[in-house]
Motif scaffolding. Structure first.
Motif, short mmCIF file in Angstrom:
data_model
loop_
_atom_site.label_atom_id
_atom_site.label_comp_id
_atom_site.label_asym_id
_atom_site.label_seq_id
_atom_site.Cartn_x
_atom_site.Cartn_y
_atom_site.Cartn_z
N VAL A 123 13.97 39.82 -53.43
CA VAL A 123 13.91 40.85 -54.60
C VAL A 123 15.11 41.78 -54.25
O VAL A 123 15.34 42.73 -55.30
CB VAL A 123 12.57 41.71 -54.57
N LYS A 124 15.75 41.89 -52.88
CA LYS A 124 16.80 43.06 -52.71
C LYS A 124 17.60 42.28 -51.45
O LYS A 124 17.14 42.07 -50.43
CB LYS A 124 16.14 44.23 -52.37
N LYS A 125 18.99 42.32 -51.76
CA LYS A 125 19.83 42.02 -50.68
C LYS A 125 20.64 43.20 -50.59
O LYS A 125 21.56 43.78 -51.37
CB LYS A 125 20.75 40.84 -51.16
N SER A 126 20.33 43.87 -49.21
CA SER A 126 21.03 45.05 -49.08
C SER A 126 21.38 45.45 -47.59
O SER A 126 21.52 44.26 -47.20
CB SER A 126 20.00 46.57 -49.48
N VAL A 127 21.47 46.36 -47.16
CA VAL A 127 21.94 46.51 -45.67
C VAL A 127 20.80 47.55 -45.00
O VAL A 127 20.21 48.44 -45.78
CB VAL A 127 23.39 47.22 -45.72
N ASN A 128 20.88 47.69 -43.77
CA ASN A 128 20.19 48.64 -43.29
C ASN A 128 20.77 49.87 -43.31
O ASN A 128 21.99 49.88 -42.76
CB ASN A 128 20.16 47.93 -41.42
N PRO A 168 9.98 54.49 -56.28
CA PRO A 168 10.36 53.83 -57.58
C PRO A 168 10.03 52.38 -57.91
O PRO A 168 9.94 51.93 -58.93
CB PRO A 168 11.43 54.40 -57.99
N GLY A 169 10.55 51.58 -56.63
CA GLY A 169 10.50 50.07 -56.73
C GLY A 169 11.94 49.60 -56.79
O GLY A 169 12.87 50.32 -57.04
N PHE A 170 11.96 48.20 -56.66
CA PHE A 170 12.98 47.37 -56.40
C PHE A 170 13.90 47.18 -57.76
O PHE A 170 14.97 46.68 -57.62
CB PHE A 170 12.88 46.01 -55.84
N ALA A 171 13.22 47.28 -58.86
CA ALA A 171 14.08 47.15 -60.55
C ALA A 171 14.76 48.48 -60.63
O ALA A 171 15.14 48.69 -61.61
CB ALA A 171 13.04 47.01 -61.44
#
Length: 325
Positions: A32-37, A284-287
């Protein structure tokens, strides 16, 4: 101020691509989320969850490419559980694990629930737990495009096991600080060891439990790939998180202060067994920055890192995560 249950668990991987192959393609969880540290932007931070990334369904991984093996032991979050709908689902997963050569122990019983203990490719200690007899915090929604069976799919986080040499500091943190209640115990699978204690919060059930294991025969764990970094619990709102911060100060618990992670706000502290706990808001969430239909397909950065995007992307190995289903 009652914590609502598990929010997420964060672990360590040495290879984001292989990690994605296992958790998305084998376990059928949605990225649901591809992000970084956010504290070390040269490493990926991958978030797997249910259909829409509901709090309580989220297993995350920091990629540390040079991470060595984990030497398992004490002072650790030693096992993560994932919930499936019912006992019949476990039969599906045994067959799937056999077909895909996933290392597992077959179906057994733990604290009144049927479970499958298994390991991923980095020896991460995992359990599938049946919700058939579960009462309490509701599960999430299996991903409709899952590579595994939607009907038998993973619906959230189950009990997290903590292993320590002395229970008192962690019992104190759970009950005196975090307001968990001790609700029972069950025999240790290790001969000669004390019963494993069960603690619960909020509505209770598989999505709101911590299991505490005391082991007097283990050295301190040396973490690496396949180890767990921290466990987070659900807080209803920003206002309530501020109250938890004040409670930690009153209890003289060293902590991080409130940290804005953009998708939620967080507060970190360790007990005297060096277990890292986090309190996280539901929203607020991943969307917040991506359409629900396309969660996890592109590299997502919080606004305070957006001006560094070119540099951050240049330091990451490309990772294709757009679903082909």
């Amino acid at each position: 101020m009652i914590l609502k249950g598990l929010h997420h668990v964060s672990a360590i991987t040495a290879n984001a691509r292989k990690n994605y192959e296992f958790y998305s393609k084998v376990l059928g969880m949605r990225l649901v989320k591809k992000s970084v540290n956010q504290d070390a932007t040269s490493m990926y931070h991958l978030f797997y969850a249910d259909e829409i990334g509901n709090p309580g369904t989220d297993l995350t991984f920091f990629e540390i490419p040079n991470a060595g093996r984990t030497y398992q032991g004490n002072n650790s979050i030693s096992r993560v559980s994932l919930r499936v709908p019912n006992d019949n689902a476990l039969n599906y997963w045994v067959q799937r694990f056999n077909n895909l050569q996933v290392d597992h122990d077959g179906i057994s019983e733990q604290n009144g629930h049927h479970v499958i203990h298994f390991r991923d490719h980095e020896n991460q200690r995992l359990t599938l737990i049946s919700d058939e007899k579960n009462q309490g915090v509701a599960g999430g929604i299996p991903w409709k495009h899952s590579h595994a069976s939607v009907e038998n799919g993973i619906v959230g986080l189950g009990p997290v096991k903590i292993t320590v040499p002395d229970s008192e500091p962690t019992v104190k943190a759970l009950t005196k600080v975090l307001s968990f209640k001790k609700i029972g115990s069950y025999p240790s699978p290790v001969l000669g060891q004390k019963d494993i204690l069960v603690f619960s919060t909020g509505e209770g059930g598989n999505g709101a439990e911590v299991h505490l294991e005391v082991r007097n025969d283990l050295p301190r764990e040396r973490p690496g790939k396949g180890s767990v970094h921290h466990v987070a619990f659900r807080v209803d709102s920003d206002k309530e998180l501020t109250k938890w911060y004040e409670k930690l100060i009153e209890a003289r618990m060293p902590n991080s202060g409130i940290v804005d992670r953009y998708y939620f706000k967080a507060l970190y502290f360790r007990d005297q067994n060096r277990i890292l706990f986090e309190l996280s808001t539901d929203g607020p969430g991943f969307a917040t920055d991506e359409d629900v239909e396309h969660l996890g397909e592109k590299l997502a950065l919080p606004p305070f890192l957006e001006d560094q995007r070119a540099e951050i992307e240049a330091n990451l190995e490309p990772l294709e995560t757009k679903s082909t289903k």
